[in-house]
Design a protein around this motif. Structure first.
Motif, PDB file in Angstrom:
ATOM      1  N   PRO A  18       1.209  -0.568   0.697  1.00  0.00           N
ATOM      2  CA  PRO A  18      -0.015   0.101   0.526  1.00  0.00           C
ATOM      3  C   PRO A  18       1.377   1.161   0.179  1.00  0.00           C
ATOM      4  O   PRO A  18       1.398   0.937   0.827  1.00  0.00           O
ATOM      5  N   LEU A  19       0.345   2.186  -0.716  1.00  0.00           N
ATOM      6  CA  LEU A  19       0.837   3.588  -0.941  1.00  0.00           C
ATOM      7  C   LEU A  19       0.703   4.807   0.385  1.00  0.00           C
ATOM      8  O   LEU A  19      -1.059   4.388   0.109  1.00  0.00           O
ATOM      9  N   LEU A  20       1.341   5.364   0.947  1.00  0.00           N
ATOM     10  CA  LEU A  20       0.780   6.410   1.651  1.00  0.00           C
ATOM     11  C   LEU A  20       0.770   7.627   0.774  1.00  0.00           C
ATOM     12  O   LEU A  20       1.943   7.929  -0.095  1.00  0.00           O
ATOM     13  N   VAL A  21      -0.502   8.279   0.134  1.00  0.00           N
ATOM     14  CA  VAL A  21      -0.453   9.097  -0.543  1.00  0.00           C
ATOM     15  C   VAL A  21      -1.036  10.442  -0.064  1.00  0.00           C
ATOM     16  O   VAL A  21      -1.193  11.283  -0.766  1.00  0.00           O
ATOM     17  N   ALA A  22      -1.419  10.457   1.392  1.00  0.00           N
ATOM     18  CA  ALA A  22      -1.373  11.967   2.218  1.00  0.00           C
ATOM     19  C   ALA A  22      -1.220  11.441   3.178  1.00  0.00           C
ATOM     20  O   ALA A  22      -1.604  10.447   4.014  1.00  0.00           O
ATOM     21  N   LYS A  23      -0.785  12.561   3.878  1.00  0.00           N
ATOM     22  CA  LYS A  23      -0.920  13.080   5.308  1.00  0.00           C
ATOM     23  C   LYS A  23      -0.808  14.021   5.958  1.00  0.00           C
ATOM     24  O   LYS A  23      -0.223  15.652   5.106  1.00  0.00           O
ATOM     25  N   GLY A  24      -1.328  13.897   7.490  1.00  0.00           N
ATOM     26  CA  GLY A  24      -1.552  15.378   7.649  1.00  0.00           C
ATOM     27  C   GLY A  24      -1.580  15.785   9.172  1.00  0.00           C
ATOM     28  O   GLY A  24      -1.990  14.703   9.961  1.00  0.00           O
ATOM     29  N   GLU A  25      -1.534  17.130   9.786  1.00  0.00           N
ATOM     30  CA  GLU A  25      -0.970  17.018  11.459  1.00  0.00           C
ATOM     31  C   GLU A  25      -2.182  18.083  11.520  1.00  0.00           C
ATOM     32  O   GLU A  25      -2.351  18.981  11.058  1.00  0.00           O
ATOM     33  N   ASP A  26      -2.174  17.953  12.462  1.00  0.00           N
ATOM     34  CA  ASP A  26      -3.391  19.093  13.094  1.00  0.00           C
ATOM     35  C   ASP A  26      -4.547  19.291  12.081  1.00  0.00           C
ATOM     36  O   ASP A  26      -5.235  18.449  11.571  1.00  0.00           O
ATOM     37  N   GLY A  27      -4.851  20.406  11.732  1.00  0.00           N
ATOM     38  CA  GLY A  27      -5.217  21.530  10.537  1.00  0.00           C
ATOM     39  C   GLY A  27      -5.602  20.754   9.253  1.00  0.00           C
ATOM     40  O   GLY A  27      -6.014  20.589   8.506  1.00  0.00           O
ATOM     41  N   LEU A  28      -3.766  20.170   8.673  1.00  0.00           N
ATOM     42  CA  LEU A  28      -4.227  19.346   7.517  1.00  0.00           C
ATOM     43  C   LEU A  28      -4.692  18.460   7.883  1.00  0.00           C
ATOM     44  O   LEU A  28      -5.200  17.757   6.618  1.00  0.00           O
ATOM     45  N   ALA A  29      -4.435  17.633   8.858  1.00  0.00           N
ATOM     46  CA  ALA A  29      -6.111  16.393   9.173  1.00  0.00           C
ATOM     47  C   ALA A  29      -7.046  16.660   9.040  1.00  0.00           C
ATOM     48  O   ALA A  29      -8.091  15.471   8.842  1.00  0.00           O
ATOM     49  N   ALA A  30      -7.026  18.076   9.759  1.00  0.00           N
ATOM     50  CA  ALA A  30      -8.547  18.212   9.344  1.00  0.00           C
ATOM     51  C   ALA A  30      -9.435  18.181   7.896  1.00  0.00           C
ATOM     52  O   ALA A  30     -10.498  17.706   7.798  1.00  0.00           O
ATOM     53  N   ARG A  31      -8.098  19.075   7.432  1.00  0.00           N
ATOM     54  CA  ARG A  31      -8.530  19.104   5.780  1.00  0.00           C
ATOM     55  C   ARG A  31      -8.626  17.462   5.209  1.00  0.00           C
ATOM     56  O   ARG A  31      -9.288  17.323   4.006  1.00  0.00           O
ATOM     57  N   ILE A  32      -7.548  16.883   5.618  1.00  0.00           N
ATOM     58  CA  ILE A  32      -7.945  15.033   4.676  1.00  0.00           C
ATOM     59  C   ILE A  32      -9.083  14.614   5.582  1.00  0.00           C
ATOM     60  O   ILE A  32      -9.715  13.685   4.517  1.00  0.00           O
ATOM     61  N   ARG A  33      -9.452  14.245   6.684  1.00  0.00           N
ATOM     62  CA  ARG A  33     -10.772  13.831   7.200  1.00  0.00           C
ATOM     63  C   ARG A  33     -12.121  14.500   6.538  1.00  0.00           C
ATOM     64  O   ARG A  33     -12.810  14.264   5.559  1.00  0.00           O
ATOM     65  N   GLU A  34     -12.120  15.815   6.232  1.00  0.00           N
ATOM     66  CA  GLU A  34     -13.195  16.691   5.178  1.00  0.00           C
ATOM     67  C   GLU A  34     -13.184  16.301   3.600  1.00  0.00           C
ATOM     68  O   GLU A  34     -14.461  15.586   3.193  1.00  0.00           O
ATOM     69  N   GLU A  35     -11.935  16.260   3.394  1.00  0.00           N
ATOM     70  CA  GLU A  35     -12.168  15.184   1.835  1.00  0.00           C
ATOM     71  C   GLU A  35     -12.427  14.207   1.674  1.00  0.00           C
ATOM     72  O   GLU A  35     -13.097  13.484   0.865  1.00  0.00           O
ATOM     73  N   ALA A  36     -11.994  12.803   3.429  1.00  0.00           N
ATOM     74  CA  ALA A  36     -12.410  11.614   2.334  1.00  0.00           C
ATOM     75  C   ALA A  36     -14.043  11.378   3.347  1.00  0.00           C
ATOM     76  O   ALA A  36     -14.507  10.771   1.788  1.00  0.00           O
ATOM     77  N   LYS A  37     -14.995  12.160   3.648  1.00  0.00           N
ATOM     78  CA  LYS A  37     -15.891  12.857   3.950  1.00  0.00           C
ATOM     79  C   LYS A  37     -16.796  12.933   2.566  1.00  0.00           C
ATOM     80  O   LYS A  37     -18.012  12.310   2.311  1.00  0.00           O
ATOM     81  N   GLU A  38     -16.512  13.860   2.086  1.00  0.00           N
ATOM     82  CA  GLU A  38     -16.847  14.145   0.950  1.00  0.00           C
ATOM     83  C   GLU A  38     -16.764  12.734  -0.558  1.00  0.00           C
ATOM     84  O   GLU A  38     -17.859  13.198  -1.223  1.00  0.00           O
ATOM     85  N   HIS A  39     -15.446  12.326  -0.169  1.00  0.00           N
ATOM     86  CA  HIS A  39     -15.946  11.545  -1.347  1.00  0.00           C
ATOM     87  C   HIS A  39     -15.909  10.328  -1.006  1.00  0.00           C
ATOM     88  O   HIS A  39     -16.374   8.674  -1.702  1.00  0.00           O
ATOM     89  N   GLY A  40     -16.960  10.402  -0.096  1.00  0.00           N
ATOM     90  CA  GLY A  40     -16.584   8.906   0.314  1.00  0.00           C
ATOM     91  C   GLY A  40     -15.707   7.078   0.965  1.00  0.00           C
ATOM     92  O   GLY A  40     -16.224   6.778   0.536  1.00  0.00           O
ATOM     93  N   VAL A  41     -15.024   8.009   1.544  1.00  0.00           N
ATOM     94  CA  VAL A  41     -14.041   7.440   1.750  1.00  0.00           C
ATOM     95  C   VAL A  41     -13.373   6.972   2.811  1.00  0.00           C
ATOM     96  O   VAL A  41     -14.424   7.784   4.152  1.00  0.00           O
ATOM     97  N   TYR A  42     -13.196   6.238   3.557  1.00  0.00           N
ATOM     98  CA  TYR A  42     -13.752   5.390   4.829  1.00  0.00           C
ATOM     99  C   TYR A  42     -12.748   5.246   6.385  1.00  0.00           C
ATOM    100  O   TYR A  42     -11.324   5.947   5.828  1.00  0.00           O
ATOM    101  N   LEU A  43     -12.919   6.527   7.116  1.00  0.00           N
ATOM    102  CA  LEU A  43     -12.232   6.216   8.118  1.00  0.00           C
ATOM    103  C   LEU A  43     -12.442   5.673   9.247  1.00  0.00           C
ATOM    104  O   LEU A  43     -13.166   5.386  10.341  1.00  0.00           O
ATOM    105  N   PHE A  44     -10.724   5.396   9.615  1.00  0.00           N
ATOM    106  CA  PHE A  44     -10.748   4.575  10.325  1.00  0.00           C
ATOM    107  C   PHE A  44      -9.792   4.781  11.344  1.00  0.00           C
ATOM    108  O   PHE A  44      -8.481   5.005  11.669  1.00  0.00           O
ATOM    109  N   GLU A  45     -10.475   4.417  12.541  1.00  0.00           N
ATOM    110  CA  GLU A  45      -9.529   4.986  13.787  1.00  0.00           C
ATOM    111  C   GLU A  45      -8.582   3.778  14.111  1.00  0.00           C
ATOM    112  O   GLU A  45      -9.408   3.597  15.154  1.00  0.00           O
TER     113      GLU A  45
END
Length: 382
Positions: A287-314
């Motif tokens: 598997p490839l790591l295609v995006a990563k972020g911390e704090d504010g950038l992490a929030a942007r990644i989560r929002e982008e994932a929700k918008e396109h239906g990508v599963y969030l795994f805690e």
């Protein structure tokens, strides 16, 4: 720091200094190159076309020495006859003049290239300063130019003297020859003189061109302080560099965010870290790591994932392990293969069982001790 004097200009001019000088019209120009090139071309022209040229000119002279009866009776025809002869003579030498004009223009640009600089057209009031004028008249450049002029005079004078001495008998007897023979002998003497003159002028130009380059390079030399100041200016102020870095970071982040919509899963901390993974089950790669972020950038990644239906795994430990050990667009480390495989298998199972009512048990990924990091990227004590 004490200022360095002009005598301390020991550093070679930088590319920026050379470009600035070129924009100001400071390029090597040899005054000896155009005459040498023109003389060489004239010699070639006379060698190939001299017989035709001298024959035409001889015929024109012969015609003008023949008086027409009608011109004797009507003096008002003389200006027209004279004007016609002038036009005919001009047309005969026009090809040679046109070729020499083109060569003069082209040869001027050989030493330093062609450049149009508006700065040269502007008036320079510094040239009105008598002290500056005296410096130019008695400076080193003036002495060098005087030496070149004397050398050129001696070379050209010696060649002309040699040409006259070698053809002294023909020159003294030319008045006793008929017109056709006199023109032929004169043409031979002219071509011979042009040949030796061209060799002499080429020799002078071969010395002058590198000398002009050397003189310009010497004028453009810099002190060590000037080099340091230029490097500082070229690097820019801290504010400009900061803006450039921010812009570069924004471009990188936007490019990274565009890959989140195609990810298979986003593993979260759940709030401080987020990493997006992409996996091709038909390939052999990890598997490839295609995006990563911390704090504010992490929030942007989560929002982008929700918008396109990508599963969030805690999975906090796994999210931090991937964030601190894996670069963008790189495969995950081998030590995390098993943990990531559990997550991806779970996500794929959810997608396949969606709408069938099958219950899929969420895994708890096991992280090796050497991959357990705290929020500061420090290995946790086990």
């Amino acid at each position: 720091m004490a200022e360095e004097s002009g005598q301390d200009k020991t550093e070679e001019p930088t590319a920026q200094r050379m470009n600035k000088a070129r924009e100001d019209g400071q390029i090597p120009r040899s005054q000896e190159l155009p005459p040498a090139a023109m003389m060489v071309v004239a010699t070639l022209f006379f060698t190939m076309m001299g017989q035709y040229l001298f024959s035409k000119m001889g015929g024109l002279f012969k015609a003008q020495l023949t008086f027409e009866p009608r011109a004797l009776d009507k003096a008002e025809l003389l200006p027209a006859i004279f004007g016609s002869a002038m036009v005919d003579g001009f047309l005969i030498v026009l090809p040679l003049m046109a070729v020499l004009y083109v060569i003069a223009v082209l040869s001027t640009t050989l030493a330093g290239g062609f450049i149009f600089s508006p700065h040269l057209a502007l008036p320079k009031f510094s040239k009105l300063n008598p002290m500056s004028g005296l410096a130019r008249m008695f400076g080193m450049d003036a002495l060098i130019n005087l030496g070149k002029a004397l050398a050129k005079f001696l070379v050209v004078g010696a060649i002309l003297l040699m040409s006259v001495m070698n053809n002294l008998n023909d020159l003294t007897n030319i008045s006793q020859m008929d017109l056709g023979e006199a023109i032929k002998v004169s043409g031979t003497i002219i071509v011979d003189a042009c040949f030796w003159l061209s060799l002499g002028l080429v020799l002078v130009a071969l010395v002058d061109v590198p000398l002009q380059r050397h003189q310009l390079n010497k004028k453009l030399k810099m002190t060590k302080q000037e080099v340091r100041d230029e490097m500082k200016n070229s690097e820019g102020s801290p504010e400009v560099k900061g803006q450039i870095r921010r812009r570069q970071r924004e471009i990188l982040e936007n490019k990274m965010m565009g890959k989140v919509k195609d990810a298979d899963v986003v593993i979260t901390n759940p709030t401080h870290f987020a990493v997006a993974l992409s996996y091709d089950p038909t390939g052999d790669g990890a598997p490839l790591l295609v995006a990563k972020g911390e704090d504010g950038l992490a929030a942007r990644i989560r929002e982008e994932a929700k918008e396109h239906g990508v599963y969030l795994f805690e999975a906090p430990l796994l999210a931090r392990a991937l964030y601190f050990t894996t670069k963008l667009d790189h495969p995950i480390p081998e030590a995390l293969y098993h943990a990531v495989a559990q997550v991806i298998a779970y996500v794929f199972s959810l997608n396949q069982s969606y709408g069938r009512g099958h219950e899929v048990v969420k895994p708890t990924p096991s992280i090796p001790d050497e991959m357990k990091f705290d929020a500061n990227g420090v290995l946790m004590n086990t």
